[in-house]
Design an enzyme around this catalytic site. Structure first.
Site, PDB file in Angstrom:
ATOM      1  N   HIS A  21       0.820  -1.209   0.000  1.00  0.00           N
ATOM      2  CA  HIS A  21       0.000   0.000   0.000  1.00  0.00           C
ATOM      3  C   HIS A  21       0.861   1.268   0.000  1.00  0.00           C
ATOM      4  O   HIS A  21       0.426   2.325   0.453  1.00  0.00           O
ATOM      5  CB  HIS A  21      -0.943   0.026   1.209  1.00  0.00           C
ATOM      6  CG  HIS A  21      -1.752  -1.217   1.377  1.00  0.00           C
ATOM      7  ND1 HIS A  21      -2.920  -1.453   0.681  1.00  0.00           N
ATOM      8  CD2 HIS A  21      -1.542  -2.330   2.140  1.00  0.00           C
ATOM      9  CE1 HIS A  21      -3.406  -2.630   1.033  1.00  0.00           C
ATOM     10  NE2 HIS A  21      -2.588  -3.190   1.907  1.00  0.00           N
ATOM     11  N   SER A  59      14.801  21.901 -15.979  1.00  0.00           N
ATOM     12  CA  SER A  59      13.606  22.740 -16.125  1.00  0.00           C
ATOM     13  C   SER A  59      13.979  24.028 -16.853  1.00  0.00           C
ATOM     14  O   SER A  59      15.083  24.554 -16.675  1.00  0.00           O
ATOM     15  CB  SER A  59      13.019  23.074 -14.749  1.00  0.00           C
ATOM     16  OG  SER A  59      12.097  24.140 -14.826  1.00  0.00           O
ATOM     17  N   LYS A 108      16.236  21.912 -10.815  1.00  0.00           N
ATOM     18  CA  LYS A 108      15.516  20.658 -11.092  1.00  0.00           C
ATOM     19  C   LYS A 108      16.372  19.661 -11.863  1.00  0.00           C
ATOM     20  O   LYS A 108      17.143  20.014 -12.739  1.00  0.00           O
ATOM     21  CB  LYS A 108      14.242  20.932 -11.882  1.00  0.00           C
ATOM     22  CG  LYS A 108      13.179  21.701 -11.138  1.00  0.00           C
ATOM     23  CD  LYS A 108      12.675  20.964  -9.904  1.00  0.00           C
ATOM     24  CE  LYS A 108      11.919  19.711 -10.254  1.00  0.00           C
ATOM     25  NZ  LYS A 108      10.694  19.982 -10.998  1.00  0.00           N
ATOM     26  N   GLU A 128       9.758   8.612 -16.654  1.00  0.00           N
ATOM     27  CA  GLU A 128       8.384   9.079 -16.834  1.00  0.00           C
ATOM     28  C   GLU A 128       7.865   8.740 -18.234  1.00  0.00           C
ATOM     29  O   GLU A 128       6.686   8.400 -18.407  1.00  0.00           O
ATOM     30  CB  GLU A 128       8.321  10.584 -16.584  1.00  0.00           C
ATOM     31  CG  GLU A 128       8.558  10.952 -15.126  1.00  0.00           C
ATOM     32  CD  GLU A 128       8.642  12.451 -14.898  1.00  0.00           C
ATOM     33  OE1 GLU A 128       8.440  13.216 -15.874  1.00  0.00           O
ATOM     34  OE2 GLU A 128       8.916  12.861 -13.762  1.00  0.00           O
TER      35      GLU A 128
END
Length: 455
Positions: free
Chosen positions: A153, A274, A280, A287
């Site tokens: 979980h 970024s 970043k 992704e």
């Protein structure tokens, strides 16, 4: 192509919707190879002359060279790869080219070419997944003793090792390779010689062409031979499941790279920055692997819908079978290769992994097991006692291993100082020696066995 049946030409929009050359040109090599095998069989059976067979074989080889060199001019007016190749063959060798299509149809021709292409794609994909397994196994062996939280979980549950976690994906990918192998085994029958749908009256030898093309046997039923696309569905299904596995791992990589985890680091090779936030460093490769799984799942769904209402045998709808397969093959191969690069690039943060095991009372199950093993309590009673001890430790803001013995004895008087031997993360991991368990010795043994099974 249509002979004397049609007097007029296509409407422009009909030509556009009917042509498939922009898609099926990808299996030009398979088309030429299958045509050469067919021509050789026609010669051996005395259906065409040796001279015509030689001219066809040599002419097809010239066409192959032209396509591979980029000199070939594809025409949408000729619809597909089959007619483009045949038209060019006719330009090169003249009348003998017209004998090539004896005893076959574009229906069995495309079914054969498509199977050959998917078979090649399966072999290439299997090799790529094998490389990914090898990269995971390197980490499994190197990090066999690196402790980390195991989750259910997405909540810290029990301590495991990073190596053990890597082996879970090795097993997933092993099943993926099994599905690819099953698909290959079932597709490896030849449709060639089924002709349009009913077979042919020419004395062909379907076994000869099947053997020449590396098939195990001819397909048993001519209707099934030209209409079956199970092999394409199986390929897409296997690719979709593989993509889901890649997506699950990619999601973990995204989490592990985040500030909340910092379990791994990826280099500049697999991250981006970024345009506005200089600090970043985003795990974009992971992704994208996660996102592209949706395309492959969609490709499977698309072909299922195309086929679901088709009566036997061939319908022009089946021209739509190749684009989803090509797209899925390209996408999943790209994702597997990218994931292999990320796995080889990632560096586990051992300190962060160990630090994360301090939260969540990960050795609570070890305490419950000790109560069963040493005090002889039923597990359900031990579970209840352990829950009370965890609640007390939480109230005091202490880890289980640091909770004073007196606090435990206040809940269960029979607990002795011996319990401390099972409350550390390292002792917990080391104790999981059951087959398939996370104990470092088990991880190393499992990795060695996996190398034998998969590599």
């Amino acid at each position: 192509m249509w002979g004397g049946r049609f007097a007029g030409g296509f409407a422009e929009i009909m030509e556009r919707i009917n042509a498939s050359i922009d898609v099926d040109r990808r299996f030009h090599d398979q088309d030429i190879t299958a045509s050469q095998a067919h021509a050789e069989m026609l010669v051996q059976q005395g259906i065409i002359s040796q001279e015509d067979g030689a001219a066809i074989r040599e002419g097809l080889e010239k066409v192959r060279h032209e396509i591979e060199s980029g000199a070939f001019s594809f025409s949408a007016a000729l619809e597909d790869i089959h007619m483009n190749v045949e038209a060019r063959l006719t330009e090169l060798i003249g009348a003998p080219a017209g004998r090539l299509h004896t005893a076959r149809s574009r229906n069995d021709q495309v079914a054969t070419d498509f199977r050959l292409w998917v078979r090649d794609a399966l072999d290439a994909l299997d090799g790529a997944v094998k490389d990914l397994q090898a990269a995971l196994l390197d980490h499994a062996e190197a990090e066999a003793g690196t402790v980390m939280p195991g989750y259910t979980h997405l909540q810290a549950a029990q301590p495991v090792t990073f190596g053990h976690h890597m082996l879970a994906y090795v097993e997933m990918l092993g099943r993926d390779r099994g599905r690819l192998a099953d698909c290959r085994r079932r597709l490896n029958e030849s449709p060639l010689g089924a002709a349009a749908l009913a077979g042919t009256s020419f004395p062909i030898d379907r076994g000869r062409t099947a053997q020449a093309l590396g098939f195990d046997r001819p397909m048993a039923n001519s209707l099934d031979a030209v209409s079956d696309r199970d092999f394409a569905l199986e390929f897409l299904s296997a690719a979709a499941i593989l993509s889901v596995h890649l997506s699950r791992f990619a999601e973990e990589m995204v989490l592990w790279c985040s500030d909340g985890f910092r379990f791994i680091a990826l280099s500049d090779a697999f991250t981006t920055g970024s345009s506005i936030m200089p600090q970043k460093k985003n795990p974009d490769a992971a992704e994208l692997v996660r996102g592209k799984s949706g395309r492959v799942i969609g490709d499977l769904n698309a072909l299922l819908i195309v086929l679901k209402g088709l009566p036997l045998t061939y319908g022009k709808d089946m021209q739509e079978d190749k684009e989803p397969v090509f797209d899925a093959a390209d996408t999943v191969m790209l994702c597997v290769t990218a994931m292999t690069g990320m796995v080889r690039d990632m560096r586990p943060n051992r300190d962060a992994l160990r630090e994360a095991t301090a939260a969540g009372y990960l050795t609570a199950t070890d305490l419950a097991d000790w109560l069963v093993r040493v005090l002889g309590l039923p597990f359900r009673e031990a579970h209840h006692i352990t829950g009370s001890i965890v609640a007390r430790a939480e109230a005091l803001g202490q880890a289980l291993a640091d909770l004073p013995l007196a606090e435990m004895q206040a809940i269960e008087p029979r607990i002795t100082a011996e319990v401390q031997s099972v409350l550390s993360v390292d002792s917990s991991v080391a104790s999981r020696t059951s087959e398939g368990g996370t104990a470092p010795e088990r991880v190393l043994a499992a990795a060695a066995m996996a190398r034998q099974r998969f590599l």
